[in-house]
Structure formats: C-alpha cells, structure tokens
Design an enzyme around this catalytic site. Structure first.
Site, PDB file in Angstrom:
ATOM      1  N   ALA A   1      -0.479 -37.750  37.323  1.00 41.20           N
ATOM      2  CA  ALA A   1      -1.572 -37.906  38.287  1.00 41.20           C
ATOM      3  C   ALA A   1      -1.257 -37.250  39.626  1.00 41.20           C
ATOM      4  CB  ALA A   1      -1.866 -39.392  38.493  1.00 41.20           C
TER       5      ALA A   1
ATOM      6  N   ASP B   1      -1.320 -39.141  48.655  1.00 40.57           N
ATOM      7  CA  ASP B   1      -0.157 -39.733  49.324  1.00 40.57           C
ATOM      8  C   ASP B   1      -0.566 -40.681  50.451  1.00 40.57           C
ATOM      9  OD1 ASP B   1       1.795 -38.487  47.785  1.00 40.57           O
ATOM     10  OD2 ASP B   1       1.583 -36.624  48.912  1.00 40.57           O
TER      11      ASP B   1
ATOM     12  N   LYS C   1     -21.785 -46.051  56.399  1.00 41.80           N
ATOM     13  CA  LYS C   1     -21.519 -44.621  56.421  1.00 41.80           C
ATOM     14  C   LYS C   1     -21.134 -44.194  57.845  1.00 41.80           C
ATOM     15  CE  LYS C   1     -23.855 -40.291  55.587  1.00 41.80           C
ATOM     16  NZ  LYS C   1     -25.160 -39.657  55.438  1.00 41.80           N
TER      17      LYS C   1
ATOM     18  N   CYS D   1       0.820  -1.213   0.000  1.00 40.88           N
ATOM     19  CA  CYS D   1       0.000   0.000   0.000  1.00 40.88           C
ATOM     20  C   CYS D   1       0.856   1.266   0.000  1.00 40.88           C
ATOM     21  CB  CYS D   1      -0.898  -0.012   1.224  1.00 40.88           C
ATOM     22  SG  CYS D   1       0.029  -0.292   2.739  1.00 40.88           S
TER      23      CYS D   1
ATOM     24  N   ASP E   1       4.173 -45.060  46.217  1.00 39.94           N
ATOM     25  CA  ASP E   1       4.567 -44.014  45.273  1.00 39.94           C
ATOM     26  C   ASP E   1       4.719 -44.689  43.907  1.00 39.94           C
ATOM     27  OD1 ASP E   1       5.997 -42.176  43.628  1.00 39.94           O
ATOM     28  OD2 ASP E   1       6.587 -41.085  45.447  1.00 39.94           O
TER      29      ASP E   1
HETATM   30  N1  CTP Z   1       3.357 -39.691  42.407  1.00 34.51           N
HETATM   31  C1  CTP Z   1       3.040 -41.021  42.251  1.00 34.51           C
HETATM   32  N2  CTP Z   1       2.546 -41.722  43.297  1.00 34.51           N
HETATM   33  C2  CTP Z   1       2.371 -41.130  44.498  1.00 34.51           C
HETATM   34  C3  CTP Z   1       2.678 -39.750  44.662  1.00 34.51           C
HETATM   35  C4  CTP Z   1       3.160 -39.059  43.584  1.00 34.51           C
HETATM   36  O1  CTP Z   1       3.197 -41.568  41.137  1.00 34.51           O
HETATM   37  N3  CTP Z   1       1.876 -41.833  45.486  1.00 34.51           N
HETATM   38  C5  CTP Z   1       3.937 -38.952  41.270  1.00 34.51           C
HETATM   39  C6  CTP Z   1       3.056 -37.875  40.686  1.00 34.51           C
HETATM   40  O2  CTP Z   1       2.229 -38.391  39.654  1.00 34.51           O
HETATM   41  C7  CTP Z   1       4.069 -36.888  40.192  1.00 34.51           C
HETATM   42  C8  CTP Z   1       5.229 -37.009  41.161  1.00 34.51           C
HETATM   43  O3  CTP Z   1       5.071 -38.285  41.749  1.00 34.51           O
HETATM   44  O4  CTP Z   1       4.560 -37.242  38.915  1.00 34.51           O
HETATM   45  C9  CTP Z   1       5.306 -35.955  42.216  1.00 34.51           C
HETATM   46  O5  CTP Z   1       4.093 -35.794  42.851  1.00 34.51           O
HETATM   47  P1  CTP Z   1       3.916 -34.694  43.994  1.00 34.51           P
HETATM   48  O6  CTP Z   1       2.512 -34.773  44.501  1.00 34.51           O
HETATM   49  O7  CTP Z   1       4.431 -33.376  43.538  1.00 34.51           O
HETATM   50  O8  CTP Z   1       4.935 -35.185  45.069  1.00 34.51           O
HETATM   51  P2  CTP Z   1       4.830 -36.154  46.249  1.00 34.51           P
HETATM   52  O9  CTP Z   1       5.648 -37.366  45.986  1.00 34.51           O
HETATM   53  O10 CTP Z   1       3.405 -36.393  46.620  1.00 34.51           O
HETATM   54  O11 CTP Z   1       5.620 -35.365  47.371  1.00 34.51           O
HETATM   55  P3  CTP Z   1       5.131 -34.153  48.305  1.00 34.51           P
HETATM   56  O12 CTP Z   1       3.626 -34.254  48.392  1.00 34.51           O
HETATM   57  O13 CTP Z   1       5.830 -34.430  49.571  1.00 34.51           O
HETATM   58  O14 CTP Z   1       5.616 -32.906  47.640  1.00 34.51           O
END
Ligand code: CTP
Length: 405
Positions: free
Chosen positions: A277, A281, A291, A160, A313
């Site tokens: 996921a 924990d 219940k 333009c 874990d």
């Molecule tokens: N994870 C898993 N199985 C568990 C806890 C966590 O496979 N029981 C995996 C999650 O899918 C993620 C990673 O571990 O890929 C970290 O998860 P996160 O929740 O950040 O850590 P945690 O191990 O739970 O540690 P914290 O809660 O003490 O930080």
C-alpha cells in the site's frame, strides 16, 4: 517428480499442426511418469500429423478436438480450461502463436487457452524464417508480457531441410518447465498471506482528501497469484477501482488508521505479510465537519494552512513484533533506490524490500509495468522490466522459498 502427492494434478497438452507433433507423444509420457494426469487438446491440423487415437491410447482419456465434439459437455472449452492446472502447447505453430497473441479463439485449443486461468506455456516449433518473422516475434513479446512462459526453440536441422532456429525445445526441457509451473501452482497451500494495497485517503473535509495515485494493481496481482497458488489471502485495500480478486478475502478501508486496524487483525495469524500500500505518511490534524470555504476558512491573503500529523507506519509497527511472519515491504523511491531500500529493510524490520524507482513515468504507480530490486539482508537482485503479474510471480517464488521450508 511432483512435490504434492495428495491430489493428482492435470496437465493439458495442446498439439498443433507441425511435424514436431510426434514429439508430443514423448512429452505426454514424460509428464505421466512424473505423476501428472495428462489430457490432450489438438487443432485440426495437429490431428493430421498424429491421430487422436494415439493420444487417447497414451493418456487413456478422451482427446479434445472440436468445440462441439462432446455432446455431454457442450461447453467443452470451459470444462477443459477448469480441469487444467497447467496448459502447455507443444509444439506451437506460428499461426497459433499469432492467434493467441491476438486473442483469436476459433477452435477448441485457442478457445481453451483464452478461457483458462491456468499458467500457459508455449513451446514454438517452425521454420527458421517464420521464427524470425516480425509478426511472430511481436506476438511472442505480447505473450511474454502477459505472463505466458515461452520455451525457446533450439537451433539445428529443421524438417524442411533448412538449418537454423525453430526446432522444438527438448522434451526434457518442456516437461521440466511444465512440472515447475505445476509445483508453483500449489506451493502456497496451507499458507495465510496478508497483502495491503492501494492508496489511503485522509479526509480534509466532507468532500476533499489527501491521497496518492496508487492504482493498487501490484497488491491485487500479488493477492490473486497467492490465492491461485493455494494460499488463504486477506487483502486490505484502500480505495481503488479494481474488482475483488477471485478467492481472496477483501477488506476495504479508507484511511491509514483503518488499514492499520484491519491489517492488525490478520497479521498475527499470517505466515507472510506483503505491504504494497501507498499509505499516506501524514493526515490533516483535524477533519472539518463542513466543506472548507474560501473567505471563511482562509487567511486574509486567501491562503489556507492545514496542520498535518504523522500517520502510523503500518509495516514498521506490525513487523516490530513479527514472530515467524515473513515480512515484505515495498519502497517507492526517486533516487538512490537500492540504498534507500536497504535503509527501509532495517528501519521497518522487514525480511525483504521490493524497491522501485518511481521517477520513471512509464513504470510504477498506474503503469502495468515495473522494474524492481529485491533487497534482503544478503542479496540485491534487479529484475528486467516486467508486468505486475510477473512481479507477483517472482516475488511469491521468493516468499514461498522462505515460508515453506
Ligand atoms: N508503509 C506503511 N505505513 C506507512 C508508510 C509506509 O505500511 N504509514 C509501508 C508501505 O506499504 C511500504 C513501505 O512501508 O511497504 C515503504 O513505503 P514508502 O512510501 O516507500 O516509505 P515511507 O515509509 O513512506 O518513507 P519515505 O516516504 O520517507 O520514503
């Protein structure tokens, strides 16, 4: 050149009404020279600048122009949308950009853009004042957030007579971006990828459970993107309200133990495993058959004490014996994000941790956006604020580099 020679991929080139449409002829040639089959779809205005006959001669394919121009393919936009491995609109006018952002589908090109699952690239070209217009910039932002690649225009002399930003990016640049996207579209063929996603539910009694607000969006986006790029994907998912991603084997589970068992089946055959996921924990030590009731199960002061025991874990257990499987974990943190991510990289035997700060309510968990750090033994890289789809793309680019070399 294209990496995959076994199947000739199709790039759909969209041509809209702009003087730069003549450069689309060179783009078609460049893509053909790289080994792609090219088809062209034009808007009515695009066809005023370069005739469909030119593109027909260049591509030796029919040129798509109108929604009803092929009596043998009454739903032409769907057939075109399916055929395309990549759709690149170059040049894209301000009008078409605004229409794409708003989801307007009033001609064959915009309808195809809405219908296709193929990656979309948009190379804008327009007058510099139109380029700076707020509506155009807003539309570009919307498109970027949806994962559309914008190939930024250059600054220079415009048709333009003005000088400024808005000149179509170079053909080399557009072709390079389209071919990179095409390679990416097939780079996981032959790979088997396990993804865990969503929360787990740890039952307390028949009507209550302990869980987290994880939406599953990130894991589902990764599974979907990996399948689109050719991987065989198993998604082990906790309870979420998302539909099964296309072409993905979905195993639905409730508890961490069930998720572990399902993941254990796929893990040994997987070339990569991505653990998104939000696993609980801990779980209640026992699940009440009835219940839990006030006055019956509570103490004299009305309180209820629940003994919790640790869950397995899943990531750390499977990765401890990972062989050649490339393992990615996620880390949801509220402080010292990078240090905590680096800690989990080691403690969970992962090859990469994707860490994010979940203290920001606009990011993470149920949000569609995220900002993460990719942490590996030799690198820490922070992203911008990106969509979960974009996160899936970036992460799988990194995973592909590791598992396909
Ligand atoms: N994870 C898993 N199985 C568990 C806890 C966590 O496979 N029981 C995996 C999650 O899918 C993620 C990673 O571990 O890929 C970290 O998860 P996160 O929740 O950040 O850590 P945690 O191990 O739970 O540690 P914290 O809660 O003490 O930080």
């Amino acid at each position: 050149m294209l990496d995959n020679e076994s199947h000739q991929p199709t790039i759909l080139v969209g041509v809209t009404g702009c003087i730069a449409a003549y450069k689309s002829c060179e783009l078609v040639r460049a893509l053909q020279n790289a080994g792609a089959r090219v088809k062209v779809v034009m808007t009515e205005h695009g066809s005023r600048f370069v005739t469909p006959a030119t593109f027909k001669a260049l591509t030796r394919e029919p040129v798509a122009l109108q929604l009803f121009d092929d009596p043998n393919a009454p739903i032409h936009h769907i057939s075109l949308a399916r055929e395309a491995d990549v759709f690149v609109i170059a040049p894209a006018t301000a009008n078409v950009i605004n229409k794409l952002a708003a989801g307007v589908a009033d001609d064959l090109l915009t309808t195809t853009a809405l219908a296709t699952q193929a990656p979309l690239l948009v190379a804008p070209a327009m007058n510099n004042h139109m380029w700076r217009d707020q509506t155009v910039q807003d539309s570009l932002r919307t498109l970027r957030q949806r994962g559309v690649s914008i190939i930024e225009p250059e600054s220079g002399y415009l048709a333009c007579g003005d000088v400024g930003e808005g000149r179509l990016a170079s053909i080399e640049q557009i072709a390079r971006a389209a071919l990179a996207e095409l390679n990416r579209a097939r780079d996981l063929v032959g790979q088997r990828i396990l993804v865990t996603a969503g929360p787990t539910r740890e039952p307390l009694d028949p009507v209550r459970f302990i869980s987290s607000p994880s939406s599953g969006l990130t894991g589902y986006a990764i599974a979907e993107e990996a399948a689109r790029r050719g991987a065989e994907v198993t998604l082990v998912s906790g309870p979420v309200s998302l539909p099964d991603p296309f072409d993905v084997t979905v195993v639905r589970v409730q508890t961490a133990q069930e998720m572990f068992e399902a993941a254990s089946w796929s893990f040994p055959q997987s070339t990569a495993a991505i653990f998104t996921a939000a696993v609980a924990d801990f779980r209640p030590e026992s699940r009440a058959n009835q219940k839990l009731k006030k006055g019956i199960d509570t103490a004299s002061d009305g309180s209820l004490t629940i003994a919790m025991v640790p869950n397995i874990d899943i990531l750390a257990t499977l990765a401890a014996d990972k062989g050649d499987t490339f393992v990615v974990g996620f880390a949801a943190e509220t402080r010292d994000v990078v240090a905590a991510g680096q800690g989990k990289l080691v403690s969970k035997h992962a090859d990469m941790i994707v860490a994010n700060d979940v203290s920001d309510p606009t990011l993470g968990f149920a949000s569609k956006h995220n900002q993460v750090w990719f942490i590996s033994a030799d690198e820490v890289e922070q992203t911008e604020v990106i969509t979960k789809g974009e996160l899936a793309r970036l992460l799988l680019d990194k995973v592909a580099l590791q598992i396909t070399r």
